[in-house]
Design a protein around this motif. Structure first.
Motif, PDB file in Angstrom:
ATOM      1  N   UNK A 102       0.820  -1.213   0.000  1.00 48.36           N
ATOM      2  CA  UNK A 102       0.000   0.000   0.000  1.00 48.36           C
ATOM      3  C   UNK A 102       0.858   1.271   0.000  1.00 48.36           C
ATOM      4  N   UNK A 103       2.160   1.119   0.204  1.00 48.76           N
ATOM      5  CA  UNK A 103       3.049   2.275   0.205  1.00 48.76           C
ATOM      6  C   UNK A 103       2.995   3.082   1.491  1.00 48.76           C
ATOM      7  N   UNK A 104       2.595   2.470   2.587  1.00 46.08           N
ATOM      8  CA  UNK A 104       2.480   3.181   3.863  1.00 46.08           C
ATOM      9  C   UNK A 104       3.823   3.160   4.581  1.00 46.08           C
ATOM     10  N   UNK A 105       4.467   4.323   4.642  1.00 45.53           N
ATOM     11  CA  UNK A 105       5.769   4.462   5.291  1.00 45.53           C
ATOM     12  C   UNK A 105       5.561   4.502   6.799  1.00 45.53           C
ATOM     13  N   UNK A 106       6.490   3.899   7.543  1.00 44.20           N
ATOM     14  CA  UNK A 106       6.397   3.879   9.005  1.00 44.20           C
ATOM     15  C   UNK A 106       6.593   5.282   9.565  1.00 44.20           C
ATOM     16  N   UNK A 107       5.854   5.576  10.618  1.00 45.19           N
ATOM     17  CA  UNK A 107       5.963   6.892  11.257  1.00 45.19           C
ATOM     18  C   UNK A 107       7.267   6.994  12.038  1.00 45.19           C
ATOM     19  N   UNK A 108       7.768   8.199  12.114  1.00 46.78           N
ATOM     20  CA  UNK A 108       9.027   8.463  12.817  1.00 46.78           C
ATOM     21  C   UNK A 108       8.920   8.069  14.297  1.00 46.78           C
ATOM     22  N   UNK A 109       7.778   8.331  14.898  1.00 43.24           N
ATOM     23  CA  UNK A 109       7.573   7.997  16.315  1.00 43.24           C
ATOM     24  C   UNK A 109       7.616   6.487  16.536  1.00 43.24           C
ATOM     25  N   UNK A 110       7.040   5.736  15.603  1.00 43.92           N
ATOM     26  CA  UNK A 110       7.044   4.276  15.721  1.00 43.92           C
ATOM     27  C   UNK A 110       8.456   3.719  15.588  1.00 43.92           C
ATOM     28  N   UNK A 111       9.259   4.292  14.683  1.00 48.80           N
ATOM     29  CA  UNK A 111      10.642   3.837  14.515  1.00 48.80           C
ATOM     30  C   UNK A 111      11.464   4.114  15.770  1.00 48.80           C
ATOM     31  N   UNK A 112      11.267   5.282  16.361  1.00 47.45           N
ATOM     32  CA  UNK A 112      12.018   5.630  17.576  1.00 47.45           C
ATOM     33  C   UNK A 112      11.613   4.738  18.744  1.00 47.45           C
ATOM     34  N   UNK A 113      10.307   4.454  18.888  1.00 47.30           N
ATOM     35  CA  UNK A 113       9.871   3.620  20.011  1.00 47.30           C
ATOM     36  C   UNK A 113      10.323   2.166  19.842  1.00 47.30           C
ATOM     37  N   UNK A 114      10.374   1.667  18.609  1.00 43.09           N
ATOM     38  CA  UNK A 114      10.731   0.267  18.388  1.00 43.09           C
ATOM     39  C   UNK A 114      12.239   0.047  18.311  1.00 43.09           C
ATOM     40  N   UNK A 115      12.964   0.951  17.661  1.00 40.34           N
ATOM     41  CA  UNK A 115      14.388   0.739  17.421  1.00 40.34           C
ATOM     42  C   UNK A 115      15.291   1.701  18.183  1.00 40.34           C
ATOM     43  N   UNK A 116      14.731   2.740  18.786  1.00 42.37           N
ATOM     44  CA  UNK A 116      15.536   3.711  19.517  1.00 42.37           C
ATOM     45  C   UNK A 116      16.173   4.758  18.630  1.00 42.37           C
ATOM     46  N   UNK A 117      15.897   4.734  17.350  1.00 39.37           N
ATOM     47  CA  UNK A 117      16.438   5.706  16.408  1.00 39.37           C
ATOM     48  C   UNK A 117      15.515   5.800  15.209  1.00 39.37           C
ATOM     49  N   UNK A 118      15.610   6.916  14.496  1.00 40.15           N
ATOM     50  CA  UNK A 118      14.857   7.028  13.245  1.00 40.15           C
ATOM     51  C   UNK A 118      15.789   6.973  12.039  1.00 40.15           C
ATOM     52  N   UNK A 119      17.079   6.677  12.286  1.00 38.20           N
ATOM     53  CA  UNK A 119      18.058   6.509  11.210  1.00 38.20           C
ATOM     54  C   UNK A 119      17.834   5.136  10.586  1.00 38.20           C
ATOM     55  N   UNK A 120      17.327   5.124   9.362  1.00 36.29           N
ATOM     56  CA  UNK A 120      16.932   3.863   8.743  1.00 36.29           C
ATOM     57  C   UNK A 120      18.110   2.969   8.395  1.00 36.29           C
TER      58      UNK A 120
END
Length: 86
Positions: free
Chosen positions: A62-80
């Protein structure tokens, strides 16, 4: 009557969806099918050759990019780039 062609659409062909579940959320990245096997076996060394796009998705089809907040909460960073090697 004019014909409108979207210029910002990226067509993903020959796609292998690699999924990862972290912190109760599912994340996906789009890769080339034949390169994923090479990456996992250690033959392929260049991550740019494996990935189709440098985005972390919630839903690739569907092309739904992950939200920045979700990346930070799950991985501790938003650096992909760091997330790919996690």
């Amino acid at each position: 009557m004019s014909i409108f062609t979207p210029t910002n659409q990226i067509r993903l062909t020959n796609v292998a969806v690699v999924r990862m579940k972290r912190a109760g959320k599912r994340f996906e990245i789009a890769c080339y099918k034949n390169k994923v096997v090479g990456w996992r076996s250690g033959v392929e060394k260049d991550l740019d050759e494996v990935l189709q796009t440098h985005s972390v998705f919630v839903n690739v089809s569907k092309g739904q990019v992950a939200k920045k907040e979700d990346l930070i909460s799950a991985f501790g960073t938003d650096d992909q780039t760091e997330i790919y090697f996690d």
